[in-house]
Design a protein around this motif. Structure first.
Motif, PDB file in Angstrom:
ATOM      1  N   ASP A 185       0.747  -1.203  -0.144  1.00 58.78           N
ATOM      2  CA  ASP A 185      -0.104  -0.098  -0.008  1.00 58.78           C
ATOM      3  C   ASP A 185       0.827   1.203   0.059  1.00 58.78           C
ATOM      4  O   ASP A 185       0.670   2.066  -0.679  1.00 58.78           O
ATOM      5  CB  ASP A 185      -0.981   0.000   1.125  1.00 58.78           C
ATOM      6  CG  ASP A 185      -2.021  -0.929   1.091  1.00 58.78           C
ATOM      7  OD1 ASP A 185      -2.227  -1.311  -0.153  1.00 58.78           O
ATOM      8  OD2 ASP A 185      -2.590  -1.245   2.154  1.00 58.78           O
ATOM      9  N   GLU A 186       1.870   1.242   0.789  1.00 59.73           N
ATOM     10  CA  GLU A 186       2.736   2.359   0.764  1.00 59.73           C
ATOM     11  C   GLU A 186       3.425   2.491  -0.525  1.00 59.73           C
ATOM     12  O   GLU A 186       3.694   3.586  -1.134  1.00 59.73           O
ATOM     13  CB  GLU A 186       3.924   2.211   1.733  1.00 59.73           C
ATOM     14  CG  GLU A 186       3.521   2.425   3.324  1.00 59.73           C
ATOM     15  CD  GLU A 186       4.659   2.162   4.405  1.00 59.73           C
ATOM     16  OE1 GLU A 186       5.686   2.014   3.980  1.00 59.73           O
ATOM     17  OE2 GLU A 186       4.105   1.905   5.478  1.00 59.73           O
ATOM     18  N   GLN A 187       3.940   1.530  -1.332  1.00 57.70           N
ATOM     19  CA  GLN A 187       4.467   1.546  -2.590  1.00 57.70           C
ATOM     20  C   GLN A 187       3.536   2.070  -3.612  1.00 57.70           C
ATOM     21  O   GLN A 187       3.832   2.960  -4.269  1.00 57.70           O
ATOM     22  CB  GLN A 187       5.002   0.218  -3.092  1.00 57.70           C
ATOM     23  CG  GLN A 187       6.476   0.018  -2.131  1.00 57.70           C
ATOM     24  CD  GLN A 187       6.653  -1.593  -2.545  1.00 57.70           C
ATOM     25  OE1 GLN A 187       6.245  -2.215  -3.320  1.00 57.70           O
ATOM     26  NE2 GLN A 187       7.871  -2.055  -2.271  1.00 57.70           N
ATOM     27  N   ASP A 188       2.241   1.789  -3.390  1.00 55.80           N
ATOM     28  CA  ASP A 188       1.196   2.101  -4.376  1.00 55.80           C
ATOM     29  C   ASP A 188       0.812   3.713  -4.249  1.00 55.80           C
ATOM     30  O   ASP A 188       0.748   4.282  -5.465  1.00 55.80           O
ATOM     31  CB  ASP A 188       0.054   1.336  -4.285  1.00 55.80           C
ATOM     32  CG  ASP A 188       0.110  -0.102  -4.655  1.00 55.80           C
ATOM     33  OD1 ASP A 188       1.100  -0.321  -5.479  1.00 55.80           O
ATOM     34  OD2 ASP A 188      -0.634  -1.133  -4.433  1.00 55.80           O
ATOM     35  N   ASP A 189       0.737   4.168  -2.953  1.00 48.43           N
ATOM     36  CA  ASP A 189       0.582   5.427  -2.793  1.00 48.43           C
ATOM     37  C   ASP A 189       1.720   6.230  -3.526  1.00 48.43           C
ATOM     38  O   ASP A 189       1.457   7.196  -3.988  1.00 48.43           O
ATOM     39  CB  ASP A 189       0.473   5.740  -1.059  1.00 48.43           C
ATOM     40  CG  ASP A 189      -0.755   4.945  -0.741  1.00 48.43           C
ATOM     41  OD1 ASP A 189      -1.736   4.837  -1.255  1.00 48.43           O
ATOM     42  OD2 ASP A 189      -0.869   4.915   0.720  1.00 48.43           O
ATOM     43  N   ASP A 190       3.035   5.742  -3.029  1.00 50.92           N
ATOM     44  CA  ASP A 190       4.170   6.610  -3.547  1.00 50.92           C
ATOM     45  C   ASP A 190       3.814   6.681  -5.294  1.00 50.92           C
ATOM     46  O   ASP A 190       4.325   7.602  -5.979  1.00 50.92           O
ATOM     47  CB  ASP A 190       5.641   6.043  -3.281  1.00 50.92           C
ATOM     48  CG  ASP A 190       5.585   6.157  -1.754  1.00 50.92           C
ATOM     49  OD1 ASP A 190       5.040   6.838  -1.186  1.00 50.92           O
ATOM     50  OD2 ASP A 190       6.511   5.398  -1.327  1.00 50.92           O
ATOM     51  N   GLU A 191       3.739   5.642  -5.824  1.00 50.69           N
ATOM     52  CA  GLU A 191       3.581   5.516  -7.263  1.00 50.69           C
ATOM     53  C   GLU A 191       2.619   6.431  -7.723  1.00 50.69           C
ATOM     54  O   GLU A 191       2.679   7.077  -8.905  1.00 50.69           O
ATOM     55  CB  GLU A 191       3.277   3.964  -7.905  1.00 50.69           C
ATOM     56  CG  GLU A 191       4.648   2.870  -7.652  1.00 50.69           C
ATOM     57  CD  GLU A 191       4.446   1.746  -8.103  1.00 50.69           C
ATOM     58  OE1 GLU A 191       3.302   1.362  -8.375  1.00 50.69           O
ATOM     59  OE2 GLU A 191       5.230   0.710  -7.864  1.00 50.69           O
ATOM     60  N   GLN A 192       1.270   6.299  -7.196  1.00 53.87           N
ATOM     61  CA  GLN A 192       0.215   7.278  -7.436  1.00 53.87           C
ATOM     62  C   GLN A 192       0.614   8.650  -7.465  1.00 53.87           C
ATOM     63  O   GLN A 192       0.331   9.481  -8.323  1.00 53.87           O
ATOM     64  CB  GLN A 192      -1.153   7.065  -6.482  1.00 53.87           C
ATOM     65  CG  GLN A 192      -1.665   5.637  -7.117  1.00 53.87           C
ATOM     66  CD  GLN A 192      -2.865   5.469  -6.206  1.00 53.87           C
ATOM     67  OE1 GLN A 192      -3.145   6.059  -5.132  1.00 53.87           O
ATOM     68  NE2 GLN A 192      -3.591   4.117  -6.523  1.00 53.87           N
ATOM     69  N   VAL A 193       1.367   9.225  -6.584  1.00 58.79           N
ATOM     70  CA  VAL A 193       1.786  10.496  -6.199  1.00 58.79           C
ATOM     71  C   VAL A 193       2.711  10.842  -7.628  1.00 58.79           C
ATOM     72  O   VAL A 193       2.587  11.744  -8.157  1.00 58.79           O
ATOM     73  CB  VAL A 193       2.410  10.530  -4.927  1.00 58.79           C
ATOM     74  CG1 VAL A 193       3.327  12.149  -5.080  1.00 58.79           C
ATOM     75  CG2 VAL A 193       1.561  10.780  -3.869  1.00 58.79           C
ATOM     76  N   GLU A 194       3.777   9.953  -7.876  1.00 55.68           N
ATOM     77  CA  GLU A 194       4.636  10.171  -9.107  1.00 55.68           C
ATOM     78  C   GLU A 194       3.864  10.188 -10.429  1.00 55.68           C
ATOM     79  O   GLU A 194       4.048  11.015 -11.143  1.00 55.68           O
ATOM     80  CB  GLU A 194       5.665   9.061  -9.108  1.00 55.68           C
ATOM     81  CG  GLU A 194       6.601   9.047  -7.874  1.00 55.68           C
ATOM     82  CD  GLU A 194       7.702   7.904  -7.874  1.00 55.68           C
ATOM     83  OE1 GLU A 194       7.676   7.112  -8.717  1.00 55.68           O
ATOM     84  OE2 GLU A 194       8.130   7.660  -7.050  1.00 55.68           O
ATOM     85  N   LEU A 195       3.002   9.258 -10.381  1.00 52.43           N
ATOM     86  CA  LEU A 195       2.134   9.235 -11.741  1.00 52.43           C
ATOM     87  C   LEU A 195       1.337  10.630 -11.684  1.00 52.43           C
ATOM     88  O   LEU A 195       1.131  11.118 -12.917  1.00 52.43           O
ATOM     89  CB  LEU A 195       1.110   8.170 -11.826  1.00 52.43           C
ATOM     90  CG  LEU A 195       1.848   6.817 -12.044  1.00 52.43           C
ATOM     91  CD1 LEU A 195       0.863   5.495 -11.997  1.00 52.43           C
ATOM     92  CD2 LEU A 195       2.398   6.978 -13.251  1.00 52.43           C
ATOM     93  N   GLY A 196       0.775  11.085 -10.843  1.00 51.52           N
ATOM     94  CA  GLY A 196      -0.270  12.254 -10.774  1.00 51.52           C
ATOM     95  C   GLY A 196       0.887  13.635 -10.946  1.00 51.52           C
ATOM     96  O   GLY A 196       0.368  14.501 -11.887  1.00 51.52           O
ATOM     97  N   GLN A 197       2.277  13.484 -10.666  1.00 53.84           N
ATOM     98  CA  GLN A 197       3.013  14.842 -10.754  1.00 53.84           C
ATOM     99  C   GLN A 197       3.324  14.341 -12.130  1.00 53.84           C
ATOM    100  O   GLN A 197       3.375  15.558 -13.193  1.00 53.84           O
ATOM    101  CB  GLN A 197       4.122  14.622 -10.180  1.00 53.84           C
ATOM    102  CG  GLN A 197       3.912  14.915  -8.660  1.00 53.84           C
ATOM    103  CD  GLN A 197       5.126  14.834  -7.616  1.00 53.84           C
ATOM    104  OE1 GLN A 197       6.022  14.279  -8.062  1.00 53.84           O
ATOM    105  NE2 GLN A 197       5.166  15.178  -6.454  1.00 53.84           N
ATOM    106  N   GLN A 198       3.427  13.282 -12.757  1.00 50.21           N
ATOM    107  CA  GLN A 198       3.865  13.214 -14.289  1.00 50.21           C
ATOM    108  C   GLN A 198       2.568  13.911 -15.127  1.00 50.21           C
ATOM    109  O   GLN A 198       2.855  14.452 -16.383  1.00 50.21           O
ATOM    110  CB  GLN A 198       3.933  11.635 -14.712  1.00 50.21           C
ATOM    111  CG  GLN A 198       5.547  11.464 -14.326  1.00 50.21           C
ATOM    112  CD  GLN A 198       5.880   9.820 -14.616  1.00 50.21           C
ATOM    113  OE1 GLN A 198       4.811   9.289 -14.771  1.00 50.21           O
ATOM    114  NE2 GLN A 198       7.085   9.421 -14.450  1.00 50.21           N
TER     115      GLN A 198
END
Length: 83
Positions: A42-55
């Motif tokens: 879940d922590e990794q998914d949250d980090d990936e979603q933040v990165e995707l949102g910024q992209q």
């Protein structure tokens, strides 16, 4: 005095009790490990979603700039043709 049949029955009861106890202990341990793995994912998914949102925001800004430049170039061309 205990007969052989009584001893065998006692072994069966003790064996079943040890087996059930072993299953309970292993199940509790497995559940704890699974919860740790799920929390980590879940922590990794949250980090990936933040990165995707910024992209996505960066990509949208780039597209907006490109379309603005195209529109301004077309207007300059129309203005030169019209005069």
């Amino acid at each position: 005095m205990l007969t052989i049949t009584d001893i065998f029955c006692l072994y069966k009861v003790v064996g079943v009790a040890v087996g059930v106890l072993g299953i309970v202990v292993i199940s509790c341990y497995a559940k704890r490990e699974l919860n740790l793995i799920i929390a980590e994912q879940d922590e990794q998914d949250d980090d990936e979603q933040v990165e995707l949102g910024q992209q996505e925001v960066i990509n949208c800004d780039i597209e907006r700039i490109d379309s603005t430049e195209i529109i301004s170039d077309e207007r300059d061309t129309e203005h030169k043709i019209g005069t």
